[in-house]
Write a protein that holds these residues in place. Structure first.
Motif, short mmCIF file in Angstrom:
data_model
loop_
_atom_site.label_atom_id
_atom_site.label_comp_id
_atom_site.label_asym_id
_atom_site.label_seq_id
_atom_site.Cartn_x
_atom_site.Cartn_y
_atom_site.Cartn_z
N ILE A 224 -3.63 11.70 2.93
CA ILE A 224 -4.01 10.29 3.04
C ILE A 224 -2.94 9.50 3.79
CG2 ILE A 224 -4.41 8.19 1.69
CD1 ILE A 224 -5.71 9.99 -0.43
N ILE A 225 -1.68 9.79 3.55
CA ILE A 225 -0.59 9.11 4.26
C ILE A 225 -0.65 9.42 5.75
CG2 ILE A 225 1.92 9.04 4.54
CD1 ILE A 225 2.11 9.42 1.49
N PHE A 226 -0.85 10.70 6.10
CA PHE A 226 -0.99 11.08 7.51
C PHE A 226 -2.17 10.36 8.16
CE2 PHE A 226 1.16 15.50 7.59
CZ PHE A 226 2.37 14.90 7.86
N TYR A 227 -3.28 10.32 7.45
CA TYR A 227 -4.47 9.70 8.00
C TYR A 227 -4.23 8.23 8.30
CZ TYR A 227 -9.25 8.12 8.55
OH TYR A 227 -10.39 7.57 9.05
N TYR A 228 -3.68 7.49 7.36
CA TYR A 228 -3.42 6.07 7.59
C TYR A 228 -2.39 5.85 8.70
CZ TYR A 228 -6.17 4.37 3.69
OH TYR A 228 -7.20 4.06 2.86
N MET B 12 0.81 -1.19 0.00
CA MET B 12 0.00 0.00 0.00
C MET B 12 0.86 1.26 0.00
SD MET B 12 -3.24 0.59 0.09
CE MET B 12 -4.62 1.30 0.88
N SER B 13 1.93 1.27 0.74
CA SER B 13 2.80 2.44 0.79
C SER B 13 3.51 2.65 -0.54
CB SER B 13 3.81 2.32 1.92
OG SER B 13 4.68 1.24 1.67
N MET B 14 3.71 1.58 -1.29
CA MET B 14 4.34 1.72 -2.61
C MET B 14 3.42 2.53 -3.54
SD MET B 14 5.83 -1.19 -5.09
CE MET B 14 4.43 -1.56 -6.11
N TYR B 15 2.12 2.31 -3.46
CA TYR B 15 1.19 3.06 -4.29
C TYR B 15 1.16 4.53 -3.89
CZ TYR B 15 -0.53 -1.45 -5.82
OH TYR B 15 -0.62 -2.71 -6.34
N PHE B 16 1.18 4.79 -2.59
CA PHE B 16 1.21 6.18 -2.14
C PHE B 16 2.50 6.87 -2.57
CE2 PHE B 16 -1.73 4.83 1.46
CZ PHE B 16 -2.84 5.18 0.75
N GLY B 17 3.62 6.17 -2.48
CA GLY B 17 4.89 6.73 -2.92
C GLY B 17 4.89 7.01 -4.41
N LEU B 18 4.34 6.10 -5.19
CA LEU B 18 4.27 6.29 -6.64
C LEU B 18 3.37 7.47 -6.98
CD1 LEU B 18 4.98 5.17 -9.47
CD2 LEU B 18 2.87 3.84 -9.31
N PHE C 261 -2.75 17.98 -5.50
CA PHE C 261 -2.65 16.52 -5.57
C PHE C 261 -1.61 16.00 -4.58
CE2 PHE C 261 -0.92 12.62 -7.49
CZ PHE C 261 -2.08 11.87 -7.52
N ILE C 262 -0.47 16.68 -4.50
CA ILE C 262 0.57 16.29 -3.55
C ILE C 262 0.07 16.42 -2.12
CG2 ILE C 262 2.85 16.94 -2.66
CD1 ILE C 262 3.58 17.72 -5.54
N VAL C 263 -0.64 17.51 -1.82
CA VAL C 263 -1.18 17.72 -0.48
C VAL C 263 -2.22 16.64 -0.15
CG1 VAL C 263 -2.62 19.29 0.88
CG2 VAL C 263 -0.67 20.16 -0.36
N LEU C 264 -3.02 16.25 -1.12
CA LEU C 264 -4.02 15.21 -0.90
C LEU C 264 -3.36 13.87 -0.58
CD1 LEU C 264 -7.02 14.43 -0.98
CD2 LEU C 264 -6.67 13.86 -3.39
N ILE C 265 -2.29 13.53 -1.29
CA ILE C 265 -1.57 12.28 -1.02
C ILE C 265 -0.93 12.32 0.37
CG2 ILE C 265 0.33 10.81 -1.77
CD1 ILE C 265 -2.21 10.67 -3.48
N ILE C 266 -0.35 13.45 0.73
CA ILE C 266 0.24 13.57 2.07
C ILE C 266 -0.83 13.46 3.15
CG2 ILE C 266 1.46 15.17 3.61
CD1 ILE C 266 3.00 16.15 1.20
#
Length: 93
Positions: free
Chosen positions: A39-43, A1-7, A32-37
């Motif tokens: 989601i990463i923070f949330y998880y 899952m973290s690989m997808y977020f990193g990609l 888009f970058i802020v949205l990915i960050i």
């Protein structure tokens, strides 16, 4: 899952670095970058700490950043008539 977020994060960074024509594309890639960050923070915070107050603060700051970017875009369109980045740098002198 973290690989997808990193990609997804590096795809956003790549679009941010490669787009040099319109300010709107740059702002969308930043969001888009802020949205990915977000989601990463949330998880991460949900799994590790079970405390989501920091996510609300981060979301507040990201909304303020988006509003500031849109106000700069509107100001630039009113002043110069377009959102081309190269026309803004030429008029800066």
């Amino acid at each position: 899952m973290s690989m997808y977020f990193g990609l997804m994060f590096f795809c956003g960074v790549w679009v941010f670095c490669s787009s040099r024509k319109h300010l709107l594309i740059v702002l969308l890639s930043l969001e888009f970058i802020v949205l990915i960050i977000y989601i990463i923070f949330y998880y991460y915070l949900f799994i590790v700490f079970s405390e989501l107050f920091v996510v609300a603060v981060f979301l507040t700051f990201s909304v303020c950043e988006g509003a500031l970017g849109l106000s700069i875009l509107v100001s630039m369109i009113r002043s110069f008539g377009n959102d081309y980045l190269y026309s803004y740098s030429m008029l800066q002198c």
